[in-house]
Scaffold this active site. Structure first.
Site, PDB file in Angstrom:
ATOM      1  N   GLU A  23     104.427  80.271  83.035  1.00 41.44           N
ATOM      2  CA  GLU A  23     105.493  79.585  83.746  1.00 41.44           C
ATOM      3  C   GLU A  23     104.939  78.543  84.715  1.00 41.44           C
ATOM      4  O   GLU A  23     105.414  77.408  84.768  1.00 41.44           O
ATOM      5  CB  GLU A  23     106.350  80.601  84.503  1.00 41.44           C
ATOM      6  CG  GLU A  23     107.632  79.963  84.968  1.00 41.44           C
ATOM      7  CD  GLU A  23     108.406  80.838  85.927  1.00 41.44           C
ATOM      8  OE1 GLU A  23     107.901  81.908  86.317  1.00 41.44           O
ATOM      9  OE2 GLU A  23     109.512  80.439  86.279  1.00 41.44           O
ATOM     10  N   ARG A  64      69.679  66.609  93.655  1.00 39.49           N
ATOM     11  CA  ARG A  64      69.477  66.983  92.239  1.00 39.49           C
ATOM     12  C   ARG A  64      70.583  66.437  91.348  1.00 39.49           C
ATOM     13  O   ARG A  64      70.381  66.143  90.180  1.00 39.49           O
ATOM     14  CB  ARG A  64      69.408  68.504  92.092  1.00 39.49           C
ATOM     15  CG  ARG A  64      68.326  69.172  92.905  1.00 39.49           C
ATOM     16  CD  ARG A  64      66.928  68.697  92.516  1.00 39.49           C
ATOM     17  NE  ARG A  64      65.900  69.349  93.313  1.00 39.49           N
ATOM     18  CZ  ARG A  64      65.531  68.979  94.533  1.00 39.49           C
ATOM     19  NH1 ARG A  64      66.104  67.935  95.124  1.00 39.49           N
ATOM     20  NH2 ARG A  64      64.601  69.644  95.202  1.00 39.49           N
ATOM     21  N   CYS A 108      95.194  89.898  82.038  1.00 41.51           N
ATOM     22  CA  CYS A 108      93.976  90.527  82.577  1.00 41.51           C
ATOM     23  C   CYS A 108      94.286  91.905  83.150  1.00 41.51           C
ATOM     24  O   CYS A 108      93.418  92.770  83.211  1.00 41.51           O
ATOM     25  CB  CYS A 108      93.374  89.656  83.662  1.00 41.51           C
ATOM     26  SG  CYS A 108      92.791  88.084  83.031  1.00 41.51           S
TER      27      CYS A 108
END
Ligand code: ZN
Length: 341
Positions: free
Chosen positions: A131, A10, A186
């Site tokens: 960082e 595909r 988060c």
């Protein structure tokens, strides 16, 4: 049809890929820094698409609260206490055995960053902290490696591709690291799995474009808020002044002149993290942000935050004592989660 190509049928139909693009993917090598929410979707996408070599670098262990969004992991990984890099490699090998997967259980640091990142065609960002991104940027600018940046928090995120010599770099955009505690993470405001999947998929698209030689001449910063139907393309713009990395070839994060300093303290699994960020943090703001996720005590000098099994003591200059971490990498992880930057 060549059975090796059958699985990509595909994708081969797409004029953007075709047999030529597929062959380029087969010989491509990629390093992924961080295999959490973004990283698992990226690793899954690239492995299914048929890249040749994928190095997965991660410092953490799979935990139950990861399963809400980290699509490669399952309850058995949690039960086995598997490092994320190892668990990811196991699952990826079952998905596509033709891809060479190299799991690296490590904290990307100035000591190992050049060894782990130089020599690949592309670096992808699945990290959760500034960082590490500055460190990735230093290595990539120094060695001329493009890297795909991605970040997500709450219901929004952003991504772009930095190509040394062609686009501004990460440090051109953000010359100074934001002060500690000044950005949401988060672990303090939460994150929607679907938002992560969108940004990670955009990272995969950029990787496929670069690896098949079709990268846009000036990739924009793509910003998306999946909840608010917000979608913006922002041209990459340098901040004022010279960039230490690409203008002066001073790689301060790689030579560890910048970046957080971590030292082990005597006593109960305790570490002190001294951030390199400039400026003081707002203890009040930090206390407010941490309130929903643990026990918070604040006075005019510090914020003390407890969430099992950790205790963090944060001073106004950002210096933080982390108790309850087994090693430096875990202390950095905890710091990135709750203090950020
Ligand atoms: Zn720069």
């Amino acid at each position: 049809m060549n059975p090796a190509f059958d699985r990509y049928a595909r994708q081969l139909l797409l004029p953007q890929i075709g047999p030529q693009g597929q062959e380029r993917l087969r010989t491509a090598s990629v390093a992924l820094v961080g295999c959490g929410a973004l990283g698992t979707v990226i690793a899954d996408g690239l492995t299914r698409a048929g890249i040749g070599f994928l190095r997965v670098i991660d410092r953490d262990v799979v935990e139950l609260h990861n399963l809400q969004r980290q699509v490669l992991f399952d309850e058995a990984d949690v039960a086995e206490n598997l490092p994320k890099a190892i668990a990811a490699a196991r699952h990826l090998a079952c998905i596509n055995s033709q891809v060479q997967i190299e799991p690296v259980v490590a904290d990307l640091s100035p000591r190992n960053a050049e060894r782990l990142l130089s020599g690949v065609d592309l670096v992808l960002d699945g990290t959760d902290n500034f960082e590490t991104r500055y460190l990735v940027n230093d290595v990539c600018v120094k060695h001329g490696i493009p890297w795909v940046y991605g970040a997500v928090v709450g219901t929004y995120g952003m991504t772009t591709t930095f190509v040394p010599g062609r686009t501004p770099c990460f440090r051109c955009l953000l010359t100074r690291m934001p002060p500690p505690g000044s950005t949401p993470t988060c672990d303090t405001v939460g994150v929607l799995g679907a938002a992560v999947n969108v940004v990670a998929s955009l990272e995969v698209v950029q990787a496929l474009k670069w690896l098949t030689g079709q990268m846009d001449p000036a990739p924009p910063l793509m910003f998306v808020d999946v909840w608010e139907h917000q979608w913006e393309l922002i041209p990459l713009q340098r901040s004022d002044g010279r960039c230490p990395a690409c203008d002066e070839r001073r790689f301060e994060f790689l030579t560890a002149q910048r970046g957080h300093r971590v030292v082990a303290l005597c006593g109960e699994n305790a570490f002190q993290i001294t951030p390199s960020g400039d400026g003081m943090l707002s203890l009040e703001q930090l206390a407010r942000r941490l309130q929903p996720v643990g026990e918070v005590l604040q006075n005019e000098y510090l914020v003390r935050f407890r969430t099992e099994p950790y205790e963090l003591t944060v001073f106004a200059d950002g210096r933080t004592l982390v108790k309850g971490a087994w090693d430096e990498a875990e202390a950095r992880t905890v710091y990135a989660r709750y203090i950020g930057a």
